[in-house]
Design an enzyme around this catalytic site. Structure first.
Site, short mmCIF file in Angstrom:
data_model
loop_
_atom_site.label_atom_id
_atom_site.label_comp_id
_atom_site.label_asym_id
_atom_site.label_seq_id
_atom_site.Cartn_x
_atom_site.Cartn_y
_atom_site.Cartn_z
N MET A 216 0.86 -1.18 0.00
CA MET A 216 0.00 0.00 0.00
C MET A 216 0.89 1.23 0.00
O MET A 216 2.00 1.19 0.57
CB MET A 216 -0.88 -0.01 1.25
CG MET A 216 -1.61 1.30 1.53
SD MET A 216 -2.76 1.19 2.92
CE MET A 216 -1.63 0.94 4.28
N ASP B 291 0.02 5.74 -0.91
CA ASP B 291 -0.73 6.97 -0.56
C ASP B 291 -2.18 6.71 -0.15
O ASP B 291 -2.87 5.95 -0.80
CB ASP B 291 -0.79 7.92 -1.75
CG ASP B 291 0.55 8.22 -2.38
OD1 ASP B 291 0.57 9.02 -3.34
OD2 ASP B 291 1.57 7.67 -1.94
N GLN C 82 -3.67 3.63 -2.46
CA GLN C 82 -2.86 3.04 -3.53
C GLN C 82 -2.48 1.62 -3.10
O GLN C 82 -1.97 1.42 -1.99
CB GLN C 82 -1.58 3.86 -3.73
CG GLN C 82 -1.85 5.30 -4.16
CD GLN C 82 -2.20 5.40 -5.63
OE1 GLN C 82 -1.33 5.40 -6.49
NE2 GLN C 82 -3.49 5.48 -5.93
N TRP D 235 -3.70 6.37 -9.98
CA TRP D 235 -2.88 6.96 -8.94
C TRP D 235 -3.66 7.88 -8.02
O TRP D 235 -4.88 7.92 -8.05
CB TRP D 235 -1.68 7.67 -9.58
CG TRP D 235 -0.65 6.70 -10.09
CD1 TRP D 235 -0.68 5.33 -10.02
CD2 TRP D 235 0.57 7.03 -10.77
NE1 TRP D 235 0.43 4.81 -10.62
CE2 TRP D 235 1.23 5.82 -11.07
CE3 TRP D 235 1.18 8.24 -11.13
CZ2 TRP D 235 2.46 5.77 -11.73
CZ3 TRP D 235 2.41 8.19 -11.78
CH2 TRP D 235 3.04 6.97 -12.07
#
Lengths: 661, 172
Positions: free
Chosen positions: A144, A146, A162, A205
């Site tokens: 993982m 952000d 993320q 993203w």
């Protein structure tokens, strides 16, 4: 649809730097000086002087180029020392380079022949599985980074993040999704978005949510396209009346923003939550980038979140800070205690501008004033501007993002705590990274120069079995065990008072002390270090000191430092061994106070009510399970300290999959 | 007049000679200026110059070439280790460890660095190249008291990784 305005900075300091302007100036002075006299001299001398100068110029330029190397290397060494990166110094502990741990200078990054001293650490399953946290958010497995699009909707807090579904290293990025009633007890949901369109096939993203009046939700996020260009895309819930927001629709007209002229195709990402423009109908959103080495935040205007116009100039720019990732921009109240909606502005507010610096993997922020009519944010103190001043967190912490919690009227901050062990260990244990406990953010009215971060009050619901220690007197060089039983899941609130007379009698002490270069709690000073030893085993072969250290200069002014020392946190050589920290403002009459959240391999430490925060990762090999202990300590030489502590055990947050979906 | 001619006829070829010597030495082509910012200039320059794509590459492209070079080095390391397992059975344990480590470098570090550069989030590439330098070192360290038969391979892998990390840093 997409904006085409080119970015022009009024003055780009980067462009002013060139290789040999000084030489050219002196060269010109030389030539013009001599030509003044040579009007009476033959041409041959002029030619000779010109050619000699040219020769000299190229010679000096060659040497100048050569000099760049050590300077750049020096910068690299400094940069590497400030961030987590491999090292191979000759000291007994930090021998083997760790990918994200021990600092390393370029000159030390040399290959060593075989030697007995460099044992590769044999991690056991017991050690690795202990590292998993109990009440911090982390997925069941894999990588993982952000936190994304945090928001509150229909009774549920949402966190997206993320995520790599395939492996414990970064890659194949999708949007993970989890919900919670209270920001503590999380339930995993299916992925919100996967990379399945041309405009995000190479990565879904980071992005942010905006809640419009009436409750409509829009999500702006960065997509890495099939052409490997970074763009901004729009997505929205398929069903706004679904409290779980399970399904998301990507706007078919994506991308909505593409890199404008002058901005690199790979330097354009992480859009923020939008705020209302002064006219009350249009919305503004910002994202970071860089122009040469100047970090910038640029602003787009939209009325429907589909069409965008790039505003002239930049919201702000700071030279030499490099790429600004995960920009965050929000108001704080200077008078009240609540958080503010992202669109708030006017008297009684200041605006925080924050950036994650790609260069050194730290999050910086600054307080300032936002002038929406001129698209300008100005820092209160340019010396403490974004990227050069205060950090949100002085430890392993990045890509943070806030949101406005309209239920409890709070501004809440999420942050990504990565690993500082080796990638091999991450692959072995099958996961990497945690999120911080969410923190409230308010303006510090007492100092006026910083924000305060504090774990959300809902974290207190995990507390049980409180133990109090009152006025423990710690003489110089003493350690006091705190017998609380299990010491791996704790919430600690401690305060320290330094003996007043001794403090005043000390004329000068350790001017120039700096947590990061101090060597940690083993370095004794007259007025420090003192604090807590967490995740320590009974024989103190492994220990993680979190401490205060007072330095004093001859003019009588004292500075308090708050540090978290990983240098002896583990026998294993392949983990981070940095000492994190900074100075912390302490006002007259204040005791030194700290709150620590200990959760296996994560320690979050808050000083002076959250004026400074340090997130640490520790990977002990012995001080685990029942062997972990807690101590108070005073390693100062010249002063005794009186400490008080209240310690709670923390339950597990029982983070699991949402049932019956 | 005669004096001027005399000097002009000598100074001009001198100037050309001077410039011919010194200008190329101070040549500022991208490979040169990139490699001097890495811990091993020679290795960096020789790898990049021997790759035909380097002439037209930007810094990111040079980084990709270097990651590719690590990939080749790790792949050939695996072949070499396979042969050594037959010829030096007494070194079986450290050799098997090294085989795992080079497989790791290929499967994870090279992949991550390549993706990070390709997609445009280079910081992850720097981390993975720092990691692979460490992993190559760990292979070497596994030999403890025995002379390591693949020291030069390990050193190369280590140094190529360090150079790649340094090139990627330039993108940050």
């Amino acid at each position: 649809m997409a904006a085409n305005r080119s970015l022009t900075l009024p003055y780009d300091p980067e462009l002013a730097v060139s290789d040999a302007p000084l030489l050219e100036q002196s060269d010109q002075a030389e030539v013009s000086g001599s030509s003044g006299q040579s009007r009476q001299r033959p041409v041959k001398v002029l030619a000779g002087i010109f050619l000699s100068s040219l020769f000299l110029l190229t010679l000096i330029w060659t040497l100048f180029q050569g000099q760049e190397e050590p300077r750049d290397q020096a910068q690299m060494i400094n940069a590497n020392l400030n961030k987590s990166s491999p090292s191979s110094s000759v000291s007994p502990y930090s021998l083997i380079p760790a990918s994200r741990g021990v600092p390393q200078g370029v000159s030390e990054k040399t290959f060593r022949g075989v030697s007995d001293a460099n044992d590769i650490y044999p991690w056991t399953n017991a050690m690795l599985s202990w590292q998993r946290t109990s009440y911090h958010f982390q997925p069941e497995k894999h990588w993982m980074n952000d936190p994304n699009g945090p928001l509150f909707h229909m009774g549920w807090y949402h966190l997206f993040y993320q995520y790599n579904p395939d492996s414990a290293i970064w890659g194949n990025i999708t949007w993970g999704h989890a919900v919670s009633r209270d920001l503590i007890h999380w339930l995993y949901l299916p992925f919100a978005m996967v990379p399945d369109r041309p405009f995000d096939v190479n990565g879904v993203w980071t992005g942010s949510a905006t809640i419009l009046p009436g409750g409509k939700i829009v999500m702006l996020y960065t997509g890495d396209t099939d052409d490997l260009v970074q763009v901004q895309n729009l997505a929205y819930p398929a069903n706004l009346s679904d409290p779980l927001l399970l399904d998301w629709i990507k706007y078919p007209g994506n991308p909505v923003m593409i890199p404008p002229p002058g901005i690199g195709k790979k330097d354009f990402r992480d859009p923020t939550t939008a705020w209302l423009a002064p006219d009350g109908t249009k919305w503004l959103v910002t994202l970071g980038s860089k122009i040469n080495k100047t970090g910038i935040a640029m602003v787009y205007e939209t009325s429907d979140f589909k069409g965008y116009r790039l505003l002239d100039g930049v919201l702000h720019a700071v030279p030499h800070t490099g790429m600004w990732e995960c920009v965050d921009f929000y108001p704080v109240s200077t008078a009240g205690d609540n958080g503010l909606d992202t669109s708030a502005n006017g008297p009684g507010t200041k605006h925080v501008l924050k950036a994650s610096l790609d260069d050194n993997k730290h999050d910086y922020y600054a307080l300032g004033t936002y002038d929406p009519n001129n698209n300008k944010w100005t820092p209160d103190d340019p010396e403490l501007d974004v990227g050069i001043g205060l950090r949100l967190d002085y430890g392993k912490y990045y890509a943070s993002k806030t949101f406005y919690d309209q239920k409890k009227k709070r501004r809440i901050l999420w942050g990504w705590i990565g690993e500082t062990d080796s990638e091999a260990a991450d692959l072995m244990k099958g996961w990497a990274s945690v999120q911080t406990i969410p923190r409230t953010v308010v303006f510090d009215k007492k100092t006026g120069t910083n924000i305060l971060q504090w774990p959300v009050e809902e974290a207190e619901s995990l507390r049980f079995n409180a133990t109090e220690f009152d006025t423990v007197k710690l003489e110089p060089g003493s350690i006091a065990p705190l017998n609380i039983g299990s010491a791996t899941q704790l919430d600690i609130i401690a305060s320290f008072e330094v003996d007043r007379e001794a403090l005043e009698a000390t004329v000068e002490a350790d001017v120039g002390y700096n947590c990061t270069t101090s060597g940690g709690a083993a370095s004794r000073g007259k007025l420090g270090p003192f604090g807590l030893l967490v995740l320590a085993d009974g024989s103190l072969s492994e220990l993680t000191p979190v401490y205060f250290y007072i330095s004093k200069s001859t003019d009588g002014s004292a500075e308090t430092h708050f540090c978290s020392d990983e240098s002896r946190s583990s026998k294993a050589p392949d983990v981070g061994k940095l000492v994190y920290g900074s100075t912390v403002p302490v006002l007259d009459g204040e005791k030194l106070s700290a709150r620590l959240l200990v959760d296996h391999s994560v320690v979050e430490s808050f000083a002076q009510g959250g004026r400074r925060v340090i997130s640490s990762r520790v990977y002990p090999t012995k001080a685990i399970y029942g062997a972990a202990r807690l101590f108070l300590f005073n390693n100062a030489t010249g002063v005794s300290v009186t400490a008080s502590a209240k310690i709670w055990h923390m339950q597990s947050a029982d983070i699991r999959t949402f049932p019956d979906l | 007049m005669r004096a001027t001619h005399a000097i002009s006829s000598k100074t001009l070829p001198c100037a050309i000679l001077v410039l011919a010597i010194f200008v190329p030495l101070s040549s500022c082509d991208l490979i040169h200026s990139t490699c001097r910012k890495t811990p091993n200039f020679q290795l960096c320059a020789s790898i990049l110059r021997s790759n035909p794509k380097s002439g037209s590459a930007d810094v990111r492209g040079l980084g990709l070439i270097m990651v590719g070079s690590l990939e080749s080095k790790a792949t050939s390391a695996l072949h070499t280790i396979k042969q050594l397992l037959r010829t030096k059975p007494h070194l079986k344990i450290p050799l098997i460890e090294c085989s795992k480590k080079y497989s790791f470098i290929l499967k994870y570090d090279v992949t991550e660095a390549y993706e990070a550069l390709r997609l445009g989030d280079p910081k992850f590439g720097e981390e993975s190249m720092n990691d692979s330098a460490m992993v190559a070192q760990e292979c070497e360290d596994g030999f403890k008291r025995f002379p390591c038969p693949i020291t030069s391979v390990n050193k190369d892998a280590h140094d190529i990784s360090a150079v790649a990390a340094a090139i990627i840093r330039l993108l940050l």
